[in-house]
Write a protein that holds these residues in place. Structure first.
Motif: not given
Length: 216
Positions: A66, A76, A78, A84, A87
């Protein structure tokens, strides 16, 4: 280094404060391998913030991680530096966007409260994401400069805690506390500083727990 995390998939994720943001080679995050070499550099700093463009990083249990800018409530998730997953931006009245500019530091704590700031984002052992924000106390009042003490901290700041299900992602529980909690690295525990009998101060270690879903 402002924030760092050991990633389960291998490597150490670092966030360093940006330098000359006009250089395109400057990145917010570095993933460093066991031998010390760069595995990845990613994330462009915000030129409007300069050295104030500070972020938190933390590991996810599945090997991802994160990131979150401390000045706005946007998380976010990841899977990897180039992947990604989601979000999440929280629009809440207790976390307004700060107004940076000349004189930003003038009058903080004495004439106006400090802006809210994210202080911790991390997964607990049951896979839920705990987010801690330091915000102005609900009863904040202007006053003369004071030496920081546990009593001053409790009077000036609150801690907002939100628990998020990263699979949804949705907020499943929240609470506001009249103390400042700081995370303990590598664990689900946090600590706060309190005055004890006799006038000394002591760090008190706490184990936050979620009792059911949708609670406060």
């Amino acid at each position: 280094v402002y924030s760092h995390a050991m990633i389960a998939s291998g490597g150490l994720l670092l966030h360093t404060r940006p330098g000359r943001v006009e250089e395109s080679a400057d990145r917010l995050f570095r993933l460093v391998g066991p031998a010390g070499g760069d595995l990845a550099r990613f994330g462009l700093p915000d030129p409007a913030l300069g050295e104030l463009d500070q972020h938190l990083v933390s590991a996810a249990r599945d090997g991802g991680f994160y990131t979150a800018r401390i000045w706005d409530y946007e998380l976010r998730r990841w899977a990897a530096p180039d992947s990604l997953v989601w979000r999440l931006r929280r629009e809440v009245d207790w976390f307004p966007d700060p107004e940076f500019g000349p004189g930003f530091l003038e009058g903080l704590h004495t004439e106006r409260p400090a802006p809210p700031v994210l202080v911790h984002v991390g997964e607990s052992s049951d896979g839920l994401l705990w987010v801690y924000s330091m915000v102005a106390d609900e009863d904040w009042r202007p006053g003369p400069p004071e030496r920081p003490t546990p009593e001053w901290t409790a009077r000036v700041f609150d801690t907002m805690v939100e628990v998020i299900d990263p699979e949804t992602p949705e907020v499943v529980a929240a609470g506001r506390f009249d103390e400042v909690f700081a995370p303990m690295c590598g664990s689900d525990r946090v600590y706060t500083v309190r005055r004890i009998e006799g006038g000394d101060t002591r760090a008190v270690i706490l184990q936050p727990q979620l009792r059911g879903r949708g609670g406060r």
